[in-house]
Design a protein around this motif. Sequence first.
Motif, mmCIF file in Angstrom:
data_model
loop_
_atom_site.group_PDB
_atom_site.id
_atom_site.type_symbol
_atom_site.label_atom_id
_atom_site.label_comp_id
_atom_site.label_asym_id
_atom_site.label_seq_id
_atom_site.Cartn_x
_atom_site.Cartn_y
_atom_site.Cartn_z
ATOM 1 N N THR A 157 15.423 0.776 3.802
ATOM 2 C CA THR A 157 15.565 2.231 3.744
ATOM 3 C C THR A 157 14.208 2.915 3.868
ATOM 4 O O THR A 157 14.051 3.900 4.598
ATOM 5 N N ALA A 158 13.218 2.384 3.152
ATOM 6 C CA ALA A 158 11.870 2.959 3.227
ATOM 7 C C ALA A 158 11.312 2.850 4.641
ATOM 8 O O ALA A 158 10.651 3.782 5.137
ATOM 9 N N GLU A 159 11.568 1.722 5.306
ATOM 10 C CA GLU A 159 11.087 1.560 6.677
ATOM 11 C C GLU A 159 11.755 2.546 7.622
ATOM 12 O O GLU A 159 11.119 3.093 8.524
ATOM 13 N N ALA A 160 13.065 2.762 7.422
ATOM 14 C CA ALA A 160 13.777 3.722 8.269
ATOM 15 C C ALA A 160 13.204 5.128 8.083
ATOM 16 O O ALA A 160 13.026 5.881 9.061
ATOM 17 N N ILE A 161 12.896 5.487 6.831
ATOM 18 C CA ILE A 161 12.299 6.805 6.563
ATOM 19 C C ILE A 161 10.923 6.894 7.200
ATOM 20 O O ILE A 161 10.551 7.908 7.813
ATOM 21 N N PHE A 162 10.154 5.820 7.082
ATOM 22 C CA PHE A 162 8.810 5.795 7.661
ATOM 23 C C PHE A 162 8.863 5.945 9.182
ATOM 24 O O PHE A 162 8.070 6.664 9.780
ATOM 25 N N LEU A 163 9.838 5.271 9.800
ATOM 26 C CA LEU A 163 9.999 5.370 11.247
ATOM 27 C C LEU A 163 10.346 6.792 11.655
ATOM 28 O O LEU A 163 9.820 7.315 12.646
ATOM 29 N N SER A 164 11.212 7.444 10.883
ATOM 30 C CA SER A 164 11.582 8.831 11.183
ATOM 31 C C SER A 164 10.376 9.752 11.068
ATOM 32 O O SER A 164 10.189 10.657 11.882
ATOM 33 N N MET A 165 9.536 9.497 10.086
ATOM 34 C CA MET A 165 8.326 10.309 9.917
ATOM 35 C C MET A 165 7.376 10.127 11.085
ATOM 36 O O MET A 165 6.719 11.082 11.534
ATOM 37 N N ILE A 166 7.305 8.909 11.605
ATOM 38 C CA ILE A 166 6.473 8.665 12.784
ATOM 39 C C ILE A 166 7.043 9.377 14.000
ATOM 40 O O ILE A 166 6.328 10.026 14.766
ATOM 41 N N GLU A 167 8.372 9.269 14.157
ATOM 42 C CA GLU A 167 9.029 9.851 15.321
ATOM 43 C C GLU A 167 8.832 11.362 15.374
ATOM 44 O O GLU A 167 8.624 11.944 16.452
ATOM 45 N N PHE A 168 8.867 12.019 14.223
ATOM 46 C CA PHE A 168 8.743 13.481 14.185
ATOM 47 C C PHE A 168 7.341 13.941 13.791
ATOM 48 O O PHE A 168 7.140 15.117 13.473
ATOM 49 N N ASP A 169 6.395 13.011 13.825
ATOM 50 C CA ASP A 169 4.985 13.331 13.567
ATOM 51 C C ASP A 169 4.809 13.978 12.198
ATOM 52 O O ASP A 169 4.117 14.993 12.050
ATOM 53 N N TRP A 170 5.430 13.377 11.177
ATOM 54 C CA TRP A 170 5.311 13.887 9.820
ATOM 55 C C TRP A 170 4.329 13.078 8.981
ATOM 56 O O TRP A 170 4.229 13.282 7.778
ATOM 57 N N ILE A 171 3.641 12.132 9.612
ATOM 58 C CA ILE A 171 2.704 11.282 8.876
ATOM 59 C C ILE A 171 1.370 12.005 8.724
ATOM 60 O O ILE A 171 0.715 12.328 9.725
ATOM 61 N N PRO A 172 0.912 12.261 7.494
ATOM 62 C CA PRO A 172 -0.391 12.913 7.302
ATOM 63 C C PRO A 172 -1.525 12.057 7.841
ATOM 64 O O PRO A 172 -1.438 10.826 7.861
ATOM 65 N N ASP A 173 -2.577 12.714 8.266
ATOM 66 C CA ASP A 173 -3.734 11.988 8.800
ATOM 67 C C ASP A 173 -4.323 11.036 7.765
ATOM 68 O O ASP A 173 -4.846 9.972 8.116
ATOM 69 N N ALA A 174 -4.227 11.412 6.498
ATOM 70 C CA ALA A 174 -4.796 10.557 5.449
ATOM 71 C C ALA A 174 -4.127 9.193 5.413
ATOM 72 O O ALA A 174 -4.765 8.173 5.142
#
Length: 505
Positions: A157-174
């Motif tokens: 589940t965490a990986e799926a959420i992480f993938l979605s964040m990557i797909e929509f560019d929601w990953i902070p630069d930090a």
Amino acid sequence: MDNPFQKNHNQHTDYEEAFLEDVADQIAYKPLRPAVVRELKDHIDDRTEEYLSEGMSPEDAVKKAVDAMGDGVAIGTGINAVRHVQSSRLLMVLTVLLLLIGLAAETCTAVIPELTFRGLHIYLTGAVLLVVMALKGYPLLIRYQKRLLILAAAIFTAEAIFLSMIEFDWIPDAIWDTAYIIPWHMIDYYAILLSGPVVVILLYRMRKQTSKAMAAAFLLTAGAVLIHYFTYKSFTLAETVTFLFSMIGTVLYMICREIFTGNKRRLLIQAAAGGVVLLLVYGMLPGQSWYFQAFVNPEANAYDTLSDSYNGVLIQELLSKSPLAGRISLTPEELMEYGTGEWYFSYGDAREAAAEGKKLFSEHHRSIFRSNQSDVTLWDILPQHYANNYLLAVFILQFGWLAGILFLAVMAAFYAVLFSCIRRIHGALAGAVSFHCGLCLLFQSVLYILGNFGFQYGSFTNLPMVSEGSISILVNMLLLGFIFSSYRYDRVIDAPACGQRSSAV
């Protein structure tokens, strides 16, 4: 009405206890003794009740019930012969031999003493983990399999959420900046390898619901492949393929062993069709045609001396010149040409390259080879990261093809003995998970060996037990240790149907 046997039980148990002690003393695996004693005692109590109902005194009833069981030493010896911990000395010897080869390779290729100590630390840690897993792995799996499933579900589940964040560019630069500190792609590499055994546990628990189990096998495998592919792409191609083929092979194994209920032929057809669909879907993912072309034809993708495709071309060239025995012999001029890449590339324009029968060197890269012809050695021209990724190729270049063939023979013997032990595991759950772990080790080795002959697919795999790497050694020791443990406890621990704690654990 009071039972005279219950009232006088304590004064009539000495004879019974002596018999049970005789049985227990013959059983080598001590944790099994209480379960055996309880089972025998239940039989004695049942017979005692029968004799009491016939009018016998409690003392005579107990004595006759015990005598009817037979000789305690003979019974215990028979149980010990059937239910005992077991091990394969040959598999142990081959495992230790491969670990020693890996440690020796790490020591010989270490540039500085600190790397030698680092390699020794990694291998010692891996060896300790292997022993711990061999002693505790399967009992812990039986006891905590439900918790493992919950943990795996949380990770997926965490990986799926992480993938979605990557797909929509929601990953902070930090977070992206931590990639220089935390090897996220390496963690992802081994997360998928360790997720396989957990999926197999889930399929085992669903084995009586065949349709749901087959659907879960297909969907979970496809989901894991897609998540890992789109998260890191080329960084995880090799382990994604390892996981994919291991899951397909394990499902077929579980059908052939009749772990899944239902018509075997129909299930095999379904599994084969599902496997073909999975492979087709994987083959149609973006960029796969390029990766496959680089795998089967590295010459078509070698444009500078820093690429893995060029490393593959260089390995094939050097191996073609290696003798049967002894080190490859190259002149200083040849060594210099291989180091700079001039044997393969032209540094002029396209017309000059064609005239020389060479490829044009990429405009975006330049050779960083700085050795002088007077002091260049074979070590200077070997492919990048040779210490980890090209041990077999280096072995052949240093000692000849016969040494390389001997090394491959040791690897082949290791896997032959490994799968022979897996085949002899009677427990359904132990056999299925062990088979999957064995396939994970095997496919890593196959991809590694192909890369050492110039056919590199995606990222590098590790050669289990040999090619060092802190995470690699630990994860592969976990996989191998579980096989050791399953084989060791196969005759003394029965896997409960619904995950309850086994009485023999």
